[in-house]
Design a protein around this motif. Structure first.
Motif, PDB file in Angstrom:
ATOM      1  N   ARG A  64       0.839  -1.203   0.000  1.00  0.00           N
ATOM      2  CA  ARG A  64       0.000   0.000   0.000  1.00  0.00           C
ATOM      3  C   ARG A  64       0.874   1.253   0.000  1.00  0.00           C
ATOM      4  O   ARG A  64       0.622   2.197  -0.742  1.00  0.00           O
ATOM      5  N   PHE A  65       1.934   1.236   0.804  1.00  0.00           N
ATOM      6  CA  PHE A  65       2.861   2.365   0.848  1.00  0.00           C
ATOM      7  C   PHE A  65       3.477   2.610  -0.525  1.00  0.00           C
ATOM      8  O   PHE A  65       3.528   3.739  -1.010  1.00  0.00           O
ATOM      9  N   ALA A  66       3.960   1.539  -1.167  1.00  0.00           N
ATOM     10  CA  ALA A  66       4.631   1.664  -2.463  1.00  0.00           C
ATOM     11  C   ALA A  66       3.686   2.242  -3.513  1.00  0.00           C
ATOM     12  O   ALA A  66       4.074   3.119  -4.293  1.00  0.00           O
ATOM     13  N   ARG A  67       2.442   1.784  -3.516  1.00  0.00           N
ATOM     14  CA  ARG A  67       1.462   2.297  -4.488  1.00  0.00           C
ATOM     15  C   ARG A  67       1.175   3.777  -4.257  1.00  0.00           C
ATOM     16  O   ARG A  67       1.147   4.563  -5.196  1.00  0.00           O
ATOM     17  N   VAL A  68       0.964   4.148  -3.004  1.00  0.00           N
ATOM     18  CA  VAL A  68       0.673   5.546  -2.676  1.00  0.00           C
ATOM     19  C   VAL A  68       1.868   6.425  -3.023  1.00  0.00           C
ATOM     20  O   VAL A  68       1.717   7.509  -3.600  1.00  0.00           O
ATOM     21  N   SER A  72       1.645   9.309  -5.824  1.00  0.00           N
ATOM     22  CA  SER A  72       1.780  10.711  -5.402  1.00  0.00           C
ATOM     23  C   SER A  72       3.003  11.383  -6.026  1.00  0.00           C
ATOM     24  O   SER A  72       2.920  12.539  -6.439  1.00  0.00           O
ATOM     25  N   LYS A  73       4.121  10.698  -6.132  1.00  0.00           N
ATOM     26  CA  LYS A  73       5.313  11.300  -6.752  1.00  0.00           C
ATOM     27  C   LYS A  73       5.078  11.550  -8.236  1.00  0.00           C
ATOM     28  O   LYS A  73       5.551  12.542  -8.786  1.00  0.00           O
ATOM     29  N   PHE A  74       4.318  10.664  -8.874  1.00  0.00           N
ATOM     30  CA  PHE A  74       4.015  10.870 -10.286  1.00  0.00           C
ATOM     31  C   PHE A  74       3.019  12.021 -10.460  1.00  0.00           C
ATOM     32  O   PHE A  74       3.242  12.935 -11.254  1.00  0.00           O
ATOM     33  N   ASN A  75       1.923  11.993  -9.708  1.00  0.00           N
ATOM     34  CA  ASN A  75       0.870  13.000  -9.880  1.00  0.00           C
ATOM     35  C   ASN A  75       1.273  14.393  -9.401  1.00  0.00           C
ATOM     36  O   ASN A  75       0.930  15.381 -10.027  1.00  0.00           O
ATOM     37  N   GLN A  76       1.995  14.468  -8.289  1.00  0.00           N
ATOM     38  CA  GLN A  76       2.290  15.774  -7.704  1.00  0.00           C
ATOM     39  C   GLN A  76       3.622  16.353  -8.154  1.00  0.00           C
ATOM     40  O   GLN A  76       3.735  17.541  -8.410  1.00  0.00           O
ATOM     41  N   LYS A  77       4.650  15.508  -8.250  1.00  0.00           N
ATOM     42  CA  LYS A  77       5.979  16.015  -8.606  1.00  0.00           C
ATOM     43  C   LYS A  77       6.368  15.701 -10.042  1.00  0.00           C
ATOM     44  O   LYS A  77       7.428  16.109 -10.491  1.00  0.00           O
ATOM     45  N   ILE A  82      11.974   5.908 -13.129  1.00  0.00           N
ATOM     46  CA  ILE A  82      13.325   5.661 -12.604  1.00  0.00           C
ATOM     47  C   ILE A  82      13.498   6.359 -11.258  1.00  0.00           C
ATOM     48  O   ILE A  82      13.985   5.771 -10.293  1.00  0.00           O
ATOM     49  N   LYS A  83      13.073   7.602 -11.184  1.00  0.00           N
ATOM     50  CA  LYS A  83      13.226   8.367  -9.949  1.00  0.00           C
ATOM     51  C   LYS A  83      12.318   7.809  -8.840  1.00  0.00           C
ATOM     52  O   LYS A  83      12.721   7.746  -7.679  1.00  0.00           O
ATOM     53  N   ILE A  84      11.118   7.380  -9.203  1.00  0.00           N
ATOM     54  CA  ILE A  84      10.207   6.772  -8.228  1.00  0.00           C
ATOM     55  C   ILE A  84      10.818   5.476  -7.691  1.00  0.00           C
ATOM     56  O   ILE A  84      10.812   5.228  -6.485  1.00  0.00           O
ATOM     57  N   LYS A  85      11.372   4.673  -8.608  1.00  0.00           N
ATOM     58  CA  LYS A  85      12.001   3.401  -8.212  1.00  0.00           C
ATOM     59  C   LYS A  85      13.163   3.656  -7.240  1.00  0.00           C
ATOM     60  O   LYS A  85      13.300   2.967  -6.236  1.00  0.00           O
ATOM     61  N   GLN A  86      13.985   4.673  -7.534  1.00  0.00           N
ATOM     62  CA  GLN A  86      15.107   5.007  -6.645  1.00  0.00           C
ATOM     63  C   GLN A  86      14.596   5.421  -5.265  1.00  0.00           C
ATOM     64  O   GLN A  86      15.169   5.027  -4.244  1.00  0.00           O
ATOM     65  N   GLY A  87      13.536   6.213  -5.247  1.00  0.00           N
ATOM     66  CA  GLY A  87      12.957   6.655  -3.978  1.00  0.00           C
ATOM     67  C   GLY A  87      12.455   5.480  -3.155  1.00  0.00           C
ATOM     68  O   GLY A  87      12.673   5.425  -1.936  1.00  0.00           O
ATOM     69  N   LEU A  88      11.803   4.537  -3.807  1.00  0.00           N
ATOM     70  CA  LEU A  88      11.302   3.351  -3.097  1.00  0.00           C
ATOM     71  C   LEU A  88      12.450   2.470  -2.617  1.00  0.00           C
ATOM     72  O   LEU A  88      12.374   1.885  -1.542  1.00  0.00           O
ATOM     73  N   LYS A  89      13.507   2.377  -3.406  1.00  0.00           N
ATOM     74  CA  LYS A  89      14.678   1.596  -2.977  1.00  0.00           C
ATOM     75  C   LYS A  89      15.320   2.219  -1.735  1.00  0.00           C
ATOM     76  O   LYS A  89      15.769   1.507  -0.844  1.00  0.00           O
ATOM     77  N   LEU A  90      15.352   3.559  -1.690  1.00  0.00           N
ATOM     78  CA  LEU A  90      15.889   4.233  -0.499  1.00  0.00           C
ATOM     79  C   LEU A  90      15.059   3.928   0.744  1.00  0.00           C
ATOM     80  O   LEU A  90      15.575   3.921   1.853  1.00  0.00           O
ATOM     81  N   LYS A  91      13.774   3.672   0.530  1.00  0.00           N
ATOM     82  CA  LYS A  91      12.877   3.329   1.641  1.00  0.00           C
ATOM     83  C   LYS A  91      12.910   1.831   1.918  1.00  0.00           C
ATOM     84  O   LYS A  91      12.138   1.318   2.724  1.00  0.00           O
ATOM     85  N   CYS A 104       1.072   0.397 -11.592  1.00  0.00           N
ATOM     86  CA  CYS A 104      -0.179   1.132 -11.327  1.00  0.00           C
ATOM     87  C   CYS A 104      -0.251   2.459 -12.080  1.00  0.00           C
ATOM     88  O   CYS A 104      -1.321   3.045 -12.181  1.00  0.00           O
ATOM     89  N   ILE A 105       0.885   2.928 -12.557  1.00  0.00           N
ATOM     90  CA  ILE A 105       0.900   4.206 -13.278  1.00  0.00           C
ATOM     91  C   ILE A 105       0.398   3.960 -14.697  1.00  0.00           C
ATOM     92  O   ILE A 105       0.973   3.150 -15.435  1.00  0.00           O
TER      93      ILE A 105
END
Length: 160
Positions: A64-68, A72-77, A82-91, A104-105
């Motif tokens: 659920r966290f990964a989907r949200v 949100s990073k796609f819709n808002q920023k 690639i950048k979303i994947k890096q952000g999730l890997k950092l988490k 889901c995108i």
């Protein structure tokens, strides 16, 4: 901002209550909660007990966290995959869940967002030489986390 004397939580129930409040505010990854509890001074063995209770009571859900996060990073920023994947890997989200989140995108929305990003940038690029101009647009889209092959397709199909 670190404090000189961090909060020391030795009671499991106090840690659980505080962590539940932290998770109720917004979706969190397990690693974010773990890091926050370390910050609060919670003992290591208590952290893992609290994490499993949070998962059991559905306060924590990595998928659920990964989907949200991805949405949100796609819709808002307007980040690319690639950048979303890096952000999730950092988490420290598992690769399987990252793939599900990126799936889901919507592809049409993704392409439209990239095209809009490139059009907006094209309006501000002063470069007249076509190759240099194209390179600047490509670099901008790459810095936002879009894939080079997708960028090239959009640039090829549009006169920017």
């Amino acid at each position: 901002m670190e404090r000189d004397n961090p909060i020391k939580i030795t009671d499991e129930n106090t840690a659980l209550t505080k962590a539940m409040r932290y998770c109720a505010y917004q979706e969190r990854s397990q690693q974010e909660v773990r890091d926050k509890m370390y910050e609060w001074g919670v003992a290591g063995r208590i952290i893992e007990i609290v994490i499993s209770r949070l998962i059991t009571e559905n306060f924590l859900n990595e998928e659920r966290f990964a989907r949200v996060y991805a949405r949100s990073k796609f819709n808002q920023k307007h980040w690319g995959k690639i950048k979303i994947k890096q952000g999730l890997k950092l988490k420290r989200v598992p690769d399987v869940l990252i793939k599900k989140a990126l799936a889901c995108i919507d592809l049409d929305d993704y392409m439209a967002a990239l095209q809009q990003l490139l059009q907006k940038k094209a309006a501000s690029v002063k470069e007249k030489h076509p190759l240099k101009r194209r390179y600047k647009l490509q670099q901008h889209a790459l810095s936002r986390g879009f894939e080079s092959d997708v960028i090239l397709d959009v640039l090829k199909n549009n006169e920017l």
